[in-house]
Design a protein around this motif. Structure first.
Motif, PDB file in Angstrom:
ATOM      1  N   MET A  12     -23.216 -17.593  74.677  1.00  0.00           N
ATOM      2  CA  MET A  12     -23.177 -17.595  73.222  1.00  0.00           C
ATOM      3  C   MET A  12     -24.302 -16.698  72.730  1.00  0.00           C
ATOM      4  N   ASN A  13     -23.960 -15.786  71.833  1.00  0.00           N
ATOM      5  CA  ASN A  13     -24.994 -14.985  71.188  1.00  0.00           C
ATOM      6  C   ASN A  13     -25.025 -15.330  69.702  1.00  0.00           C
ATOM      7  N   LEU A  14     -25.976 -14.779  68.984  1.00  0.00           N
ATOM      8  CA  LEU A  14     -26.137 -15.142  67.571  1.00  0.00           C
ATOM      9  C   LEU A  14     -24.936 -14.758  66.719  1.00  0.00           C
ATOM     10  N   ASP A  15     -24.281 -13.650  67.017  1.00  0.00           N
ATOM     11  CA  ASP A  15     -23.095 -13.261  66.246  1.00  0.00           C
ATOM     12  C   ASP A  15     -21.963 -14.264  66.444  1.00  0.00           C
ATOM     13  N   ASN A  16     -21.748 -14.676  67.671  1.00  0.00           N
ATOM     14  CA  ASN A  16     -20.734 -15.695  67.940  1.00  0.00           C
ATOM     15  C   ASN A  16     -21.111 -17.025  67.306  1.00  0.00           C
ATOM     16  N   TYR A  17     -22.390 -17.337  67.383  1.00  0.00           N
ATOM     17  CA  TYR A  17     -22.847 -18.583  66.772  1.00  0.00           C
ATOM     18  C   TYR A  17     -22.621 -18.554  65.262  1.00  0.00           C
ATOM     19  N   GLN A  18     -22.856 -17.419  64.641  1.00  0.00           N
ATOM     20  CA  GLN A  18     -22.626 -17.286  63.204  1.00  0.00           C
ATOM     21  C   GLN A  18     -21.160 -17.575  62.866  1.00  0.00           C
ATOM     22  N   LYS A  19     -20.251 -17.053  63.657  1.00  0.00           N
ATOM     23  CA  LYS A  19     -18.817 -17.309  63.444  1.00  0.00           C
ATOM     24  C   LYS A  19     -18.512 -18.795  63.620  1.00  0.00           C
ATOM     25  N   PHE A  20     -19.109 -19.401  64.643  1.00  0.00           N
ATOM     26  CA  PHE A  20     -18.928 -20.831  64.879  1.00  0.00           C
ATOM     27  C   PHE A  20     -19.430 -21.635  63.682  1.00  0.00           C
ATOM     28  N   VAL A  21     -20.618 -21.306  63.199  1.00  0.00           N
ATOM     29  CA  VAL A  21     -21.211 -22.030  62.073  1.00  0.00           C
ATOM     30  C   VAL A  21     -20.315 -21.925  60.839  1.00  0.00           C
ATOM     31  N   GLU A  22     -19.780 -20.744  60.593  1.00  0.00           N
ATOM     32  CA  GLU A  22     -18.890 -20.564  59.443  1.00  0.00           C
ATOM     33  C   GLU A  22     -17.674 -21.483  59.547  1.00  0.00           C
ATOM     34  N   GLN A  23     -17.153 -21.654  60.749  1.00  0.00           N
ATOM     35  CA  GLN A  23     -15.963 -22.489  60.949  1.00  0.00           C
ATOM     36  C   GLN A  23     -16.247 -23.974  60.764  1.00  0.00           C
ATOM     37  N   VAL A  24     -17.467 -24.395  61.035  1.00  0.00           N
ATOM     38  CA  VAL A  24     -17.787 -25.821  60.923  1.00  0.00           C
ATOM     39  C   VAL A  24     -18.580 -26.138  59.652  1.00  0.00           C
ATOM     40  N   THR A  25     -18.532 -25.224  58.684  1.00  0.00           N
ATOM     41  CA  THR A  25     -19.174 -25.429  57.385  1.00  0.00           C
ATOM     42  C   THR A  25     -18.083 -25.678  56.350  1.00  0.00           C
ATOM     43  N   SER A  26     -18.313 -26.641  55.481  1.00  0.00           N
ATOM     44  CA  SER A  26     -17.296 -27.009  54.497  1.00  0.00           C
ATOM     45  C   SER A  26     -17.002 -25.859  53.537  1.00  0.00           C
ATOM     46  N   GLU A  27     -15.795 -25.875  52.980  1.00  0.00           N
ATOM     47  CA  GLU A  27     -15.420 -24.831  52.019  1.00  0.00           C
ATOM     48  C   GLU A  27     -16.317 -24.828  50.793  1.00  0.00           C
ATOM     49  N   PRO A  28     -16.673 -25.995  50.239  1.00  0.00           N
ATOM     50  CA  PRO A  28     -17.587 -25.953  49.087  1.00  0.00           C
ATOM     51  C   PRO A  28     -18.944 -25.323  49.417  1.00  0.00           C
ATOM     52  N   SER A  29     -19.348 -25.398  50.684  1.00  0.00           N
ATOM     53  CA  SER A  29     -20.597 -24.752  51.086  1.00  0.00           C
ATOM     54  C   SER A  29     -20.425 -23.243  51.242  1.00  0.00           C
ATOM     55  N   ASN A  30     -19.250 -22.820  51.661  1.00  0.00           N
ATOM     56  CA  ASN A  30     -18.998 -21.407  51.917  1.00  0.00           C
ATOM     57  C   ASN A  30     -18.595 -20.611  50.675  1.00  0.00           C
ATOM     58  N   GLU A  31     -17.958 -21.267  49.714  1.00  0.00           N
ATOM     59  CA  GLU A  31     -17.372 -20.541  48.585  1.00  0.00           C
ATOM     60  C   GLU A  31     -17.805 -21.146  47.253  1.00  0.00           C
ATOM     61  N   LEU A  32     -18.405 -20.336  46.412  1.00  0.00           N
ATOM     62  CA  LEU A  32     -18.872 -20.797  45.109  1.00  0.00           C
ATOM     63  C   LEU A  32     -17.729 -21.365  44.273  1.00  0.00           C
ATOM     64  N   SER A  33     -16.589 -20.704  44.262  1.00  0.00           N
ATOM     65  CA  SER A  33     -15.478 -21.187  43.443  1.00  0.00           C
ATOM     66  C   SER A  33     -14.990 -22.556  43.912  1.00  0.00           C
ATOM     67  N   VAL A  34     -14.993 -22.789  45.220  1.00  0.00           N
ATOM     68  CA  VAL A  34     -14.586 -24.091  45.753  1.00  0.00           C
ATOM     69  C   VAL A  34     -15.630 -25.146  45.403  1.00  0.00           C
ATOM     70  N   MET A  35     -16.907 -24.773  45.487  1.00  0.00           N
ATOM     71  CA  MET A  35     -17.966 -25.702  45.101  1.00  0.00           C
ATOM     72  C   MET A  35     -17.842 -26.059  43.621  1.00  0.00           C
ATOM     73  N   ASN A  36     -17.607 -25.060  42.784  1.00  0.00           N
ATOM     74  CA  ASN A  36     -17.460 -25.333  41.351  1.00  0.00           C
ATOM     75  C   ASN A  36     -16.273 -26.253  41.082  1.00  0.00           C
ATOM     76  N   LYS A  37     -15.167 -26.045  41.789  1.00  0.00           N
ATOM     77  CA  LYS A  37     -14.003 -26.906  41.646  1.00  0.00           C
ATOM     78  C   LYS A  37     -14.352 -28.338  42.048  1.00  0.00           C
ATOM     79  N   ARG A  38     -15.084 -28.483  43.150  1.00  0.00           N
ATOM     80  CA  ARG A  38     -15.507 -29.814  43.604  1.00  0.00           C
ATOM     81  C   ARG A  38     -16.399 -30.489  42.581  1.00  0.00           C
ATOM     82  N   LEU A  39     -17.326 -29.729  42.002  1.00  0.00           N
ATOM     83  CA  LEU A  39     -18.199 -30.289  40.967  1.00  0.00           C
ATOM     84  C   LEU A  39     -17.391 -30.732  39.755  1.00  0.00           C
ATOM     85  N   GLU A  40     -16.396 -29.951  39.375  1.00  0.00           N
ATOM     86  CA  GLU A  40     -15.513 -30.328  38.256  1.00  0.00           C
ATOM     87  C   GLU A  40     -14.773 -31.621  38.576  1.00  0.00           C
TER      88      GLU A  40
END
Length: 133
Positions: A1-29
């Motif tokens: 595992m290298n840092l680039d692969n780890y970055q891809k892994f982290v993105e996959q296991v991070t919630s959509e509201p954490s990854n996308e402002l519009s999704v976070m805003n929808k969740r807050l609404e």
């Protein structure tokens, strides 16, 4: 595992509201329609508590591990950081509709239940009753 692969892994296991402002805003609404919690104040309080506790801890770390003096200036600095922590704590109470005194009393009740003799004991700190958070 290298840092680039780890970055891809982290993105996959991070919630959509954490990854996308519009999704976070929808969740807050959605949350704002479901509750009377002041979400803006909750975010302010939560982020502020974390930041100010870190600032307080930084002073303690430097005193204990880096030779900074435990003098009146640094005690005053810690006092000011504790005031900032209190400010954010009270705002967090406000966001949830809690009276600060009620939060304090809940803490006293929790600790009295946890330590039935009214004194800290290692056993009870490690062996808690069901429901003791």
């Amino acid at each position: 595992m290298n840092l680039d692969n780890y970055q891809k892994f982290v993105e996959q296991v991070t919630s959509e509201p954490s990854n996308e402002l519009s999704v976070m805003n929808k969740r807050l609404e959605e949350l704002s329609k479901q509750t009377d919690v002041n979400l803006s104040l909750l975010l302010t309080g939560s982020l502020g508590l974390s930041s100010e506790c870190g600032e307080f801890t930084e002073i303690v770390k430097k005193i204990i591990f880096q030779g900074k003096e435990l003098n009146e200036d640094n005690r005053y600095h810690m006092k000011r950081e504790l005031g900032d922590i209190l400010w954010y704590w009270v705002n967090t109470c406000r966001s949830l509709g809690f009276r600060p005194t009620d939060v304090l009393m809940e803490n006293v009740e929790k600790l009295q239940s946890r330590y039935p003799g009214g004194k800290f004991e290692d056993f009870f700190s490690e062996n808690r009753k069901d429901g003791d958070l």
